[in-house]
Design a protein around this motif. Structure first.
Motif, PDB file in Angstrom:
ATOM      1  N   GLY A 110       0.786  -1.219   0.000  1.00  0.00           N
ATOM      2  CA  GLY A 110       0.000   0.000   0.000  1.00  0.00           C
ATOM      3  C   GLY A 110       0.822   1.275   0.000  1.00  0.00           C
ATOM      4  O   GLY A 110       2.028   1.279  -0.255  1.00  0.00           O
ATOM      5  N   PHE A 111       0.130   2.391   0.298  1.00  0.00           N
ATOM      6  CA  PHE A 111       0.722   3.720   0.178  1.00  0.00           C
ATOM      7  C   PHE A 111       1.944   3.893   1.070  1.00  0.00           C
ATOM      8  O   PHE A 111       2.965   4.446   0.640  1.00  0.00           O
ATOM      9  N   GLU A 114       4.966   2.223  -0.286  1.00  0.00           N
ATOM     10  CA  GLU A 114       5.415   2.938  -1.481  1.00  0.00           C
ATOM     11  C   GLU A 114       6.078   4.259  -1.110  1.00  0.00           C
ATOM     12  O   GLU A 114       7.076   4.670  -1.721  1.00  0.00           O
ATOM     13  N   LEU A 166      -3.114  11.728   3.411  1.00  0.00           N
ATOM     14  CA  LEU A 166      -2.282  11.175   2.346  1.00  0.00           C
ATOM     15  C   LEU A 166      -3.012  10.130   1.501  1.00  0.00           C
ATOM     16  O   LEU A 166      -2.884  10.106   0.284  1.00  0.00           O
ATOM     17  N   TRP A 167      -3.753   9.252   2.141  1.00  0.00           N
ATOM     18  CA  TRP A 167      -4.452   8.211   1.383  1.00  0.00           C
ATOM     19  C   TRP A 167      -5.585   7.651   2.239  1.00  0.00           C
ATOM     20  O   TRP A 167      -5.749   8.029   3.400  1.00  0.00           O
ATOM     21  N   GLU A 168      -6.361   6.782   1.637  1.00  0.00           N
ATOM     22  CA  GLU A 168      -7.452   6.137   2.370  1.00  0.00           C
ATOM     23  C   GLU A 168      -7.489   4.655   2.032  1.00  0.00           C
ATOM     24  O   GLU A 168      -7.038   4.236   0.955  1.00  0.00           O
ATOM     25  N   GLU A 169      -8.000   3.875   2.946  1.00  0.00           N
ATOM     26  CA  GLU A 169      -8.093   2.429   2.770  1.00  0.00           C
ATOM     27  C   GLU A 169      -9.439   1.934   3.285  1.00  0.00           C
ATOM     28  O   GLU A 169      -9.979   2.482   4.250  1.00  0.00           O
ATOM     29  N   GLN A 273      -9.322   7.281   6.364  1.00  0.00           N
ATOM     30  CA  GLN A 273      -8.262   8.134   5.846  1.00  0.00           C
ATOM     31  C   GLN A 273      -7.030   8.033   6.744  1.00  0.00           C
ATOM     32  O   GLN A 273      -7.150   7.865   7.966  1.00  0.00           O
ATOM     33  N   SER A 275      -3.392   9.984   7.768  1.00  0.00           N
ATOM     34  CA  SER A 275      -2.792  11.316   7.743  1.00  0.00           C
ATOM     35  C   SER A 275      -1.367  11.310   8.267  1.00  0.00           C
ATOM     36  O   SER A 275      -0.989  10.448   9.066  1.00  0.00           O
ATOM     37  N   SER A 298       0.859  11.482  -2.962  1.00  0.00           N
ATOM     38  CA  SER A 298      -0.585  11.528  -2.721  1.00  0.00           C
ATOM     39  C   SER A 298      -1.321  12.322  -3.799  1.00  0.00           C
ATOM     40  O   SER A 298      -2.544  12.481  -3.724  1.00  0.00           O
ATOM     41  N   ARG A 310      -4.187  19.517  -4.780  1.00  0.00           N
ATOM     42  CA  ARG A 310      -4.434  18.372  -5.648  1.00  0.00           C
ATOM     43  C   ARG A 310      -4.183  18.752  -7.105  1.00  0.00           C
ATOM     44  O   ARG A 310      -4.353  19.885  -7.509  1.00  0.00           O
TER      45      ARG A 310
END
Length: 313
Positions: A110-111, A114, A166-169, A273, A275, A298, A310
């Motif tokens: 995942g993020f 990475e 930064l990302w969500e899962e 999310q 952070s 992100s 973004r």
């Protein structure tokens, strides 16, 4: 020590140059200064020390015994100071140093994995110290500068800190392979009302507990939660052994354990999310680079000195 009082580094450099060339004139040419500048500076140093450093003659300048002893220490002092300046410059440019990262998530995939891989690639000489812990521990550590940045589930304001999502899962349910829900493509929250949740007392256990309680409260249900003083991977083994079920992020999909299956929870409320949180007072250059890499990964860009936005903005 070279002397009993602070000494001008510039004067020491003049002494070294004059000793190496055997002449104030040649030292001045080497350092691109006036000969009178070197002569005056060395005379001032001699006055400060109360000894002669050079014997002057028409053919040049030769070190006295006191001068030879001074030269030995001067070379060492200047080399050490040059090395310190070089090291400070490298740290300031984030070419060397350390960034301490607190995490509660899995590094399996995942993020986050990475992000670390990208940072290692871009800054190979920076040491990354990964520290596991609970959310409250990481927040305290960030505020006290024991940790440079923490990667936490959820979004909330933290006093004295900056935060960026930064990302969500999607949340997944960890089940024994012979569980009644194991063959489902996804699981609805009401399907879990009669289940026993086992949760780690360590990170990310408290966040998992909070999620279970919030989702259950929204439907007016009191969940059955049992705590275990084990790390997350051991908890998953307990699930596989039929001791209960638990919740994990999608990063754990990369971990293959026997007799264990992961099924996604349905609904938008089951997306979490993640952070990054760091102190506004932390001026660690390695941290700034870490946050920059995280922003780019992100999907954010920076226009001039503006905040990160973004790509679509």
């Amino acid at each position: 020590m070279i002397g009993r009082s602070p000494m001008d580094l510039r004067r020491l450099r003049y002494v070294i140059a004059a000793a190496d060339t055997g002449s104030f004139r040649k030292a001045a040419s080497k350092l691109n200064v006036q000969q009178s500048t070197i002569s005056r500076a060395i005379r001032q140093l001699e006055d400060q020390l109360g000894v002669s450093i050079f014997e002057r003659s028409r053919t040049g300048a030769r070190l006295t015994e006191a001068g030879r002893r001074l030269l030995e220490e001067a070379r060492t002092a200047v080399e050490l100071l040059d090395l310190a300046a070089l090291s400070a410059g490298e740290a300031g440019r984030a070419e060397t140093g350390i960034v301490r990262v607190g995490i509660i998530s899995s590094l399996a995939a995942g993020f986050l994995r990475e992000l670390l891989s990208s940072y290692f690639s871009k800054h190979p000489n920076i040491d990354v110290d990964i520290q596991n812990g609970r959310r409250d521990e990481h927040i305290t550590a960030v505020q006290r500068r024991w940790v440079d940045v923490a990667i936490l589930a959820g979004v909330s304001d933290v006093e004295g800190c900056d935060t960026v999502v930064l990302w969500e899962e999607r949340v997944h349910v960890a089940l024994p392979s012979d569980h009644r829900l194991a063959n489902r493509k996804q699981v609805d929250w009401p399907d879990l009302f009669e289940e026993t949740f086992i949760v780690s007392r360590m990170g990310p256990g408290p966040d998992v507990t909070d999620f279970i309680l919030r989702r259950s409260a929204s439907l007016g249900v009191m969940p059955n939660v049992v705590y275990r003083a084990v790390v997350q991977e051991t908890l998953l083994h307990l699930v596989a052994l039929g001791q209960g079920i638990t919740l994990v992020s999608s990063a754990w999909m990369a971990v293959q354990l026997p007799e264990l299956v992961l099924r996604p929870l349905s609904g938008s409320a089951s997306v979490v999310q993640f952070s990054a949180v760091w102190s506004t007072q932390n001026d660690n250059p390695a941290l700034r680079c870490f946050i920059s890499v995280a922003h780019v990964l992100s999907g954010r860009v920076r226009r001039g000195n503006s905040d990160w936005v973004r790509h679509s903005v």
